[in-house]
Scaffold this active site. Structure first.
Site, PDB file in Angstrom:
ATOM      1  N   ASN A 124       0.859  -1.192   0.000  1.00 45.73           N
ATOM      2  CA  ASN A 124       0.000   0.000   0.000  1.00 45.73           C
ATOM      3  C   ASN A 124       0.892   1.238   0.000  1.00 45.73           C
ATOM      4  O   ASN A 124       1.393   1.646   1.044  1.00 45.73           O
ATOM      5  CB  ASN A 124      -0.897  -0.041   1.252  1.00 45.73           C
ATOM      6  CG  ASN A 124      -1.813   1.154   1.341  1.00 45.73           C
ATOM      7  OD1 ASN A 124      -1.914   1.942   0.406  1.00 45.73           O
ATOM      8  ND2 ASN A 124      -2.498   1.285   2.471  1.00 45.73           N
TER       9      ASN A 124
ATOM     10  N   LYS B  17       0.128   4.206  -0.394  1.00 49.28           N
ATOM     11  CA  LYS B  17      -0.531   5.416   0.138  1.00 49.28           C
ATOM     12  C   LYS B  17      -0.157   6.618  -0.740  1.00 49.28           C
ATOM     13  O   LYS B  17      -0.172   6.502  -1.967  1.00 49.28           O
ATOM     14  CB  LYS B  17      -0.140   5.622   1.606  1.00 49.28           C
ATOM     15  CG  LYS B  17      -0.400   4.378   2.461  1.00 49.28           C
ATOM     16  CD  LYS B  17      -0.293   4.637   3.945  1.00 49.28           C
ATOM     17  CE  LYS B  17      -0.510   3.339   4.712  1.00 49.28           C
ATOM     18  NZ  LYS B  17      -0.622   3.520   6.148  1.00 49.28           N
TER      19      LYS B  17
ATOM     20  N   HIS C 232      -9.985   1.186   4.254  1.00 53.51           N
ATOM     21  CA  HIS C 232      -8.752   1.419   5.026  1.00 53.51           C
ATOM     22  C   HIS C 232      -9.044   2.422   6.141  1.00 53.51           C
ATOM     23  O   HIS C 232      -9.855   3.338   5.959  1.00 53.51           O
ATOM     24  CB  HIS C 232      -7.651   1.949   4.101  1.00 53.51           C
ATOM     25  CG  HIS C 232      -6.307   1.950   4.754  1.00 53.51           C
ATOM     26  ND1 HIS C 232      -5.927   2.945   5.629  1.00 53.51           N
ATOM     27  CD2 HIS C 232      -5.286   1.066   4.703  1.00 53.51           C
ATOM     28  CE1 HIS C 232      -4.710   2.671   6.079  1.00 53.51           C
ATOM     29  NE2 HIS C 232      -4.297   1.541   5.525  1.00 53.51           N
TER      30      HIS C 232
ATOM     31  N   GLU D 177      -7.542   4.882   7.096  1.00 53.55           N
ATOM     32  CA  GLU D 177      -7.320   6.284   6.715  1.00 53.55           C
ATOM     33  C   GLU D 177      -8.497   6.827   5.899  1.00 53.55           C
ATOM     34  O   GLU D 177      -8.724   8.035   5.861  1.00 53.55           O
ATOM     35  CB  GLU D 177      -5.978   6.407   5.966  1.00 53.55           C
ATOM     36  CG  GLU D 177      -4.807   6.261   6.949  1.00 53.55           C
ATOM     37  CD  GLU D 177      -3.539   5.645   6.383  1.00 53.55           C
ATOM     38  OE1 GLU D 177      -3.373   5.604   5.159  1.00 53.55           O
ATOM     39  OE2 GLU D 177      -2.707   5.193   7.197  1.00 53.55           O
TER      40      GLU D 177
ATOM     41  N   GLU E 110      -6.314  -4.850  10.303  1.00 54.55           N
ATOM     42  CA  GLU E 110      -5.352  -3.780  10.565  1.00 54.55           C
ATOM     43  C   GLU E 110      -5.772  -3.004  11.804  1.00 54.55           C
ATOM     44  O   GLU E 110      -6.549  -2.036  11.699  1.00 54.55           O
ATOM     45  CB  GLU E 110      -5.305  -2.812   9.375  1.00 54.55           C
ATOM     46  CG  GLU E 110      -4.833  -3.425   8.090  1.00 54.55           C
ATOM     47  CD  GLU E 110      -4.121  -2.379   7.243  1.00 54.55           C
ATOM     48  OE1 GLU E 110      -2.939  -2.589   6.933  1.00 54.55           O
ATOM     49  OE2 GLU E 110      -4.722  -1.348   6.920  1.00 54.55           O
TER      50      GLU E 110
ATOM     51  N   GLY F 260       1.581   2.358  11.060  1.00 55.92           N
ATOM     52  CA  GLY F 260       2.542   3.449  10.934  1.00 55.92           C
ATOM     53  C   GLY F 260       3.438   3.623  12.148  1.00 55.92           C
ATOM     54  O   GLY F 260       3.969   4.705  12.379  1.00 55.92           O
TER      55      GLY F 260
ATOM     56  N   SER G 100       2.557  -1.866  10.727  1.00 51.40           N
ATOM     57  CA  SER G 100       3.977  -1.877  11.112  1.00 51.40           C
ATOM     58  C   SER G 100       4.670  -3.224  10.844  1.00 51.40           C
ATOM     59  O   SER G 100       5.465  -3.685  11.663  1.00 51.40           O
ATOM     60  CB  SER G 100       4.130  -1.464  12.576  1.00 51.40           C
ATOM     61  OG  SER G 100       3.573  -0.174  12.753  1.00 51.40           O
TER      62      SER G 100
HETATM   63  P1  PGA Z   1       2.166   0.542   7.886  1.00 52.82           P
HETATM   64  O1  PGA Z   1       0.745   0.732   7.146  1.00 52.82           O
HETATM   65  O2  PGA Z   1       2.767  -0.743   7.336  1.00 52.82           O
HETATM   66  O3  PGA Z   1       2.949   1.752   7.511  1.00 52.82           O
HETATM   67  O4  PGA Z   1       1.863   0.441   9.347  1.00 52.82           O
HETATM   68  C1  PGA Z   1      -0.114  -0.343   6.935  1.00 52.82           C
HETATM   69  C2  PGA Z   1      -1.384   0.163   6.326  1.00 52.82           C
HETATM   70  O5  PGA Z   1      -1.866   1.224   6.740  1.00 52.82           O
HETATM   71  O6  PGA Z   1      -1.950  -0.465   5.402  1.00 52.82           O
END
Ligand code: PGA
Length: 248
Positions: free
Chosen positions: A6, A8, A91, A93, A161, A167, A209
């Site tokens: 991803n 982003k 997601h 976000e 998740e 993150g 993460s």
């Molecule tokens: P991250 O993000 O690996 O940076 O924690 C995962 C995600 O939000 O899909």
């Protein structure tokens, strides 16, 4: 193992996007891993055009509508024409921007109607001592699956998740033991929507993460079918390390 990268909004340069795609193609030669790249929409169109490699592409999100007068929306059919075969949906976000379970459920239907495999993201914001967060998780899964036919339900991928683990550093990712419990719980919920024994046919991924260090332990312990990776997927060294750890 399915590895969804991803990107982003981490990759705004086309040269960097092309390099990451070239790396993914080199890493995708093993039959043990399926690599799915989720670049931003214009780069998806660019990279997926004429793609003959084993690397697959996912939209990071799609519109809940099908077509028509909707300036700025990118509908499922457009992503399918551009070469995507998957789409991330729900997601955290996007949920943080106001997307409800009901809206995400509509998007799941739109995706399936266009032949895109939905990667439905679910996960609690935080954990409470009385485990109320489990009912939130159940609602996230149930609202999306309830609208689908039994056959469609088997075409969905779940990405667990937990928002508190996204993150952060690897040390703050979920423990393998906790993840095992959550995967079992998710499969139990799935069991309410698909026939006996079928829950194991729905892939359950973990995201939050993930990095080359923790991925192997999580993969070995937790019976997950793959990972949804954010930050580590746009760093060539981390991404290569992660895929190699899963291929070994
Ligand atoms: P991250 O993000 O690996 O940076 O924690 C995962 C995600 O939000 O899909």
């Amino acid at each position: 193992m399915i590895i969804v990268a991803n990107w982003k909004a981490y990759v705004p340069e086309v040269s960097r996007a092309k390099k990451l795609f070239a790396l993914a193609k080199r890493l995708a030669t093993s039959s043990k891993v399926t690599i799915v790249l989720a670049p931003s929409a214009p780069f998806l169109g660019l990279l997926a055009a004429g793609n003959r490699s084993k690397v697959a592409f996912a939209a990071q999100d799609i519109s809940s509508r099908t077509d028509g007068a909707m300036t700025g929306e990118s509908v499922a059919a457009v992503f399918a024409s551009a070469g995507a075969t998957y789409t991330i949906l729900g997601h955290s976000e996007r949920r943080a921007l106001g997307e409800s379970d009901a809206l995400i459920a509509e998007k799941v239907q739109r995706a399936l109607a266009q032949g895109l495999t939905p990667i439905l993201c679910v996960g609690e914001k935080e954990r409470d001592a009385s485990a109320e967060y489990l009912s939130g998780l159940r609602a996230q899964i149930g609202t999306a699956l309830a609208l689908l036919t039994p056959k469609e339900r088997l075409g969905v991928i779940i990405a667990y998740e937990p928002v508190w683990a996204i993150g952060k550093s690897a040390a703050e990712a979920i423990s393998a033991t906790d993840l095992t419990e959550m995967v079992l719980y998710i499969r139990k919920v799935l069991g309410e929507y698909v026939p006996h024994k079928a829950p194991s046919r729905i892939p359950v991924l973990y995201g939050g993460s993930v990095d080359p260090v923790n991925v192997r332990e999580l993969a070995a312990a937790a019976q997950v079918d793959g990972f949804l990776v954010g930050r580590a997927s746009v760093d060539p060294v981390s991404f290569a390390g992660l895929v190699k750890a899963l291929r070994a």
